[in-house]
Motif scaffolding. Structure first.
Motif, short mmCIF file in Angstrom:
data_model
loop_
_atom_site.label_atom_id
_atom_site.label_comp_id
_atom_site.label_asym_id
_atom_site.label_seq_id
_atom_site.Cartn_x
_atom_site.Cartn_y
_atom_site.Cartn_z
N ASN A 88 -19.45 26.99 109.73
CA ASN A 88 -20.49 27.40 108.58
C ASN A 88 -19.78 28.14 107.49
O ASN A 88 -20.28 28.80 106.91
CB ASN A 88 -21.74 28.03 108.99
N TYR A 89 -18.71 27.58 107.07
CA TYR A 89 -18.35 27.93 105.95
C TYR A 89 -19.03 27.29 104.51
O TYR A 89 -19.54 26.28 104.62
CB TYR A 89 -16.88 27.28 105.72
N LYS A 122 -18.03 32.67 102.88
CA LYS A 122 -17.08 32.42 103.81
C LYS A 122 -16.30 31.18 103.30
O LYS A 122 -17.23 30.34 102.91
CB LYS A 122 -17.46 32.22 105.26
N THR A 123 -15.12 31.13 102.65
CA THR A 123 -14.29 30.18 102.22
C THR A 123 -12.88 29.90 102.94
O THR A 123 -12.59 30.52 103.68
CB THR A 123 -13.99 30.35 100.72
N LEU A 124 -12.54 28.60 102.94
CA LEU A 124 -11.41 28.01 103.65
C LEU A 124 -10.59 27.32 102.46
O LEU A 124 -11.20 26.34 101.82
CB LEU A 124 -11.63 27.56 104.86
N LEU A 125 -9.19 27.53 102.60
CA LEU A 125 -8.41 26.54 101.75
C LEU A 125 -7.29 25.73 102.76
O LEU A 125 -6.59 26.47 103.45
CB LEU A 125 -7.57 27.64 100.87
N MET A 126 -7.84 24.72 102.63
CA MET A 126 -6.86 23.66 103.52
C MET A 126 -5.58 23.29 102.55
O MET A 126 -5.99 22.82 101.61
CB MET A 126 -7.47 22.39 103.79
N GLN A 209 -16.80 18.89 111.71
CA GLN A 209 -17.87 18.96 112.78
C GLN A 209 -17.31 20.53 113.26
O GLN A 209 -17.94 21.35 113.73
CB GLN A 209 -17.52 18.28 113.96
N LYS A 210 -16.24 20.80 113.24
CA LYS A 210 -15.97 22.24 113.81
C LYS A 210 -16.13 23.33 112.75
O LYS A 210 -16.49 24.34 113.15
CB LYS A 210 -14.42 22.16 113.98
N THR A 211 -16.04 22.97 111.40
CA THR A 211 -16.19 24.15 110.34
C THR A 211 -17.57 23.76 109.71
O THR A 211 -18.22 24.93 109.21
CB THR A 211 -14.94 23.86 109.44
N ASN A 212 -18.13 22.98 109.69
CA ASN A 212 -19.42 22.86 109.05
C ASN A 212 -19.88 23.35 107.86
O ASN A 212 -20.68 23.97 107.70
CB ASN A 212 -20.44 23.15 109.92
N PRO A 213 -18.78 22.71 106.74
CA PRO A 213 -18.98 23.38 105.45
C PRO A 213 -20.22 22.85 104.81
O PRO A 213 -20.66 21.79 104.86
CB PRO A 213 -17.75 23.07 104.70
N GLU A 214 -20.66 23.52 103.69
CA GLU A 214 -21.67 22.82 102.77
C GLU A 214 -21.22 22.16 101.99
O GLU A 214 -21.96 21.18 101.41
CB GLU A 214 -22.48 23.98 101.97
N LYS A 215 -19.94 22.32 101.07
CA LYS A 215 -19.47 21.41 100.14
C LYS A 215 -17.64 21.49 100.41
O LYS A 215 -17.28 22.62 100.94
CB LYS A 215 -19.87 21.98 98.89
N VAL A 216 -17.19 20.68 99.80
CA VAL A 216 -15.67 20.58 99.89
C VAL A 216 -15.18 20.39 98.46
O VAL A 216 -15.72 19.45 97.71
CB VAL A 216 -15.17 19.19 100.85
N TYR A 217 -14.31 21.30 97.88
CA TYR A 217 -13.57 21.09 96.57
C TYR A 217 -12.30 20.39 96.92
O TYR A 217 -11.47 20.92 97.72
CB TYR A 217 -13.58 22.46 96.06
N GLU A 218 -11.77 19.54 96.06
CA GLU A 218 -10.38 19.12 96.00
C GLU A 218 -10.04 18.73 94.68
O GLU A 218 -10.58 18.52 93.56
CB GLU A 218 -10.61 17.48 96.93
N GLN A 235 -20.28 10.83 105.74
CA GLN A 235 -21.23 10.46 107.12
C GLN A 235 -21.66 11.81 107.54
O GLN A 235 -22.69 11.96 108.49
CB GLN A 235 -20.06 10.13 108.13
N PHE A 236 -21.54 13.08 107.03
CA PHE A 236 -22.15 14.21 107.49
C PHE A 236 -22.98 14.82 106.32
O PHE A 236 -23.35 16.03 106.52
CB PHE A 236 -20.96 15.38 107.93
N ASP A 237 -22.89 14.15 105.19
CA ASP A 237 -23.73 14.54 104.42
C ASP A 237 -23.44 15.89 103.68
O ASP A 237 -24.10 16.66 103.24
CB ASP A 237 -25.30 14.82 104.36
N ILE A 238 -21.93 15.95 103.50
CA ILE A 238 -21.34 17.18 103.15
C ILE A 238 -21.11 16.98 101.72
O ILE A 238 -20.11 15.88 101.32
CB ILE A 238 -20.02 17.64 103.89
N LYS A 239 -21.20 17.54 100.80
CA LYS A 239 -21.06 17.44 99.11
C LYS A 239 -19.46 17.48 98.88
O LYS A 239 -18.74 18.31 99.37
CB LYS A 239 -21.73 18.36 98.14
N THR A 240 -19.02 16.47 98.16
CA THR A 240 -17.47 16.58 97.96
C THR A 240 -17.39 16.57 96.34
O THR A 240 -18.25 15.85 95.71
CB THR A 240 -16.72 15.35 98.51
N ILE A 241 -16.30 17.48 95.97
CA ILE A 241 -16.34 17.78 94.59
C ILE A 241 -14.96 17.82 93.86
O ILE A 241 -13.95 18.57 94.76
CB ILE A 241 -16.92 19.34 94.17
N ASP A 242 -14.66 16.93 93.16
CA ASP A 242 -13.35 16.81 92.45
C ASP A 242 -13.22 17.74 91.19
O ASP A 242 -13.95 17.77 90.52
CB ASP A 242 -12.90 15.39 92.28
N VAL A 243 -12.06 18.54 91.23
CA VAL A 243 -12.06 19.70 90.19
C VAL A 243 -10.78 18.89 89.38
O VAL A 243 -9.56 18.87 89.79
CB VAL A 243 -11.57 21.05 90.39
#
Length: 459
Positions: A88-89, A122-126, A209-218, A235-243
């Motif tokens: 739940n990031y 809570k945030t994470l940087l891959m 599936q493991k981290t379950n974020p609300e959105k992903v920035y890239e 497929q998981f309805d997670i919002k993706t955002i290109d910066v």
């Protein structure tokens, strides 16, 4: 239009749009997602990269055993971090070492660390393409994923898997041949590219599936790993955002000139695009407005805005007067004869700084050798120009020159005049011409360029 080496970017754009209009490529589906964006982006990158001089050594060919060892060691370290991940990031950010700068002695991600510090959740940087977090700013919130991704095995039978990919690769190869475009080894290169996307889809389905974020920035969503991430996130309805990270004009075919986009959008393409300026936003909205999935929003450049608000500290470096900054790019001839002549004629009154692109680090010695041959190495500053922070340099710059670097937008946002030196740049930044701080010169006469420089420097 025989042979891809002679294609200009506008030629390539026109060809891609013709294919989208004349063939059913935008309807092709593979493994439940539209495969056209992957094929289109792979072709675009394959052809445009031929215009860039890449002197990096392929270490894998020189010492395969050493690289296998480093891969296993890197993956084992990353596995430990992976097992420690929580759920739940609020946001996951996807960065790379090329996005980092030396800020106050630490490797600071100039695009994402600033945004992450602003978030209370809570945030994470891959991090891609890295094997160490040594010297990183806040390394505890970073996980290195490239070695994990390379070690990930697809849950598919190899023969059937490759066969399904080849069906679309062969159909597309027939189309481009019909359009008189011959590319050697196209099928093998495209198949490998799509295979890497498929590997990323499989890996990131488990990761999300493991981290379950609300959105992903890239940034640079068109890498194989991020295309796969976008498909998995969809497929998981997670919002993706290109910066935004650089120019996003109509000729950058990951961002502009999309035709016949399905109303439900493409899974491989981010849901949102956060741009630095209205021009980039409008380029993307020309096609996103016809879809229900994609949109573009002008959010500004957080790194630049932070500097303008005084939120970052300067290095204390003593900058010279009359600083002329030229931001180079990884093209075949970044230091043309007329530019060298311009530097030679003006080095006694102006201070020339040459800033290399991150992908030119392997070319630094050859660039210095060329300057030495023309007795100009002592007349320019290339080391400080490439190491010091760009916003700080721009704040001390009289005029900026570039072919088509996104640094032109950053200079404009600081109020620093830019002269564009390439026809690609004229197309990319056409919305800026006519404004006070942007002009172009695409000739090869040093005296004319010097007169344009005098106009800005004397003000």
């Amino acid at each position: 239009m025989k042979g891809f080496m002679i294609l200009s970017r506008s030629d390539l754009r026109d060809l891609i749009n013709k294919i989208e209009n004349d063939y059913s490529v935008t309807e092709w589906k593979h493994n439940g997602y539209y495969i056209w964006p992957v094929l289109r982006i792979q072709l675009y990158l394959m052809l445009t990269k031929k215009d860039e001089k890449d002197n990096r050594v392929n270490a894998a060919k020189k010492n395969r055993l050493k690289n296998v060892f480093e891969l296993i060691r890197g993956a084992s370290v990353s596995v430990v971090d992976y097992l420690k991940l929580e759920r739940n990031y609020e946001s996951i950010y996807c960065g790379a070492p090329s996005h980092r700068v030396n800020y106050q002695g630490l490797c600071y991600n100039r695009y994402f660390d600033y945004l992450m510090d602003k978030e209370s959740a809570k945030t994470l940087l891959m991090e891609r393409n890295a094997r160490t977090k040594a010297g990183y700013y806040k390394p505890g919130r970073v996980i290195l994923i490239s070695d994990l991704l390379k070690c990930h095995r697809l849950d598919l039978k190899a023969g059937d898997f490759v066969g399904r990919i080849n069906k679309y690769v062969k159909r597309f190869e027939e189309i481009i041949k019909k359009e008189n475009l011959e590319i050697s080894n196209y099928a093998s290169q495209a198949t490998r590219y799509i295979s890497n996307v498929e590997r990323a889809v499989s890996f990131f389905k488990k990761f999300l599936q493991k981290t379950n974020p609300e959105k992903v920035y890239e940034l640079c969503y068109y890498s194989t790993s991020l295309l796969g991430l976008n498909i998995a996130a969809d497929q998981f309805d997670i919002k993706t955002i290109d910066v935004q990270h650089g120019p996003q004009g109509e000729q950058h075919l990951a961002y502009g000139s999309w035709h016949s986009v399905p109303k439900e959008g493409y899974e491989a393409i981010p849901d949102e695009f956060h741009t630095w300026d209205k021009s980039s936003e409008n380029t993307i909205r020309n096609w996103t407005d016809t879809t229900q999935k994609h949109t573009a929003k002008c959010k500004g450049n957080p790194w630049v805005e932070g500097w303008k608000r005084g939120e970052f500290s300067s290095s204390g470096y003593q900058y010279p007067e009359n600083l002329v900054l030229y931001t180079l790019q990884p093209v075949k001839n970044p230091l043309e004869g007329y530019l060298l002549e311009t530097i030679k004629k003006t080095s006694n009154k102006w201070n020339w700084w040459l800033r290399i692109h991150p992908r030119q680090k392997g070319e630094l010695d050859s660039l210095k050798n060329k300057l030495h041959e023309h007795k100009l190495l002592e007349a320019v500053n290339i080391d400080d120009a490439s190491e010091l922070l760009l916003p700080e340099i721009l704040l001390n710059t009289k005029v900026h020159l570039t072919k088509f670097s996104g640094c032109a937008i950053e200079a404009y946002q600081f109020g620093i005049p830019t002269i564009i030196l390439d026809e690609i740049g004229e197309e990319v930044f056409k919305d800026y011409f006519g404004k006070e701080n942007m002009s172009s010169y695409t000739g090869e006469k040093s005296d004319i360029l010097i007169q344009k420089l005098i106009t800005y420097i004397s003000n």
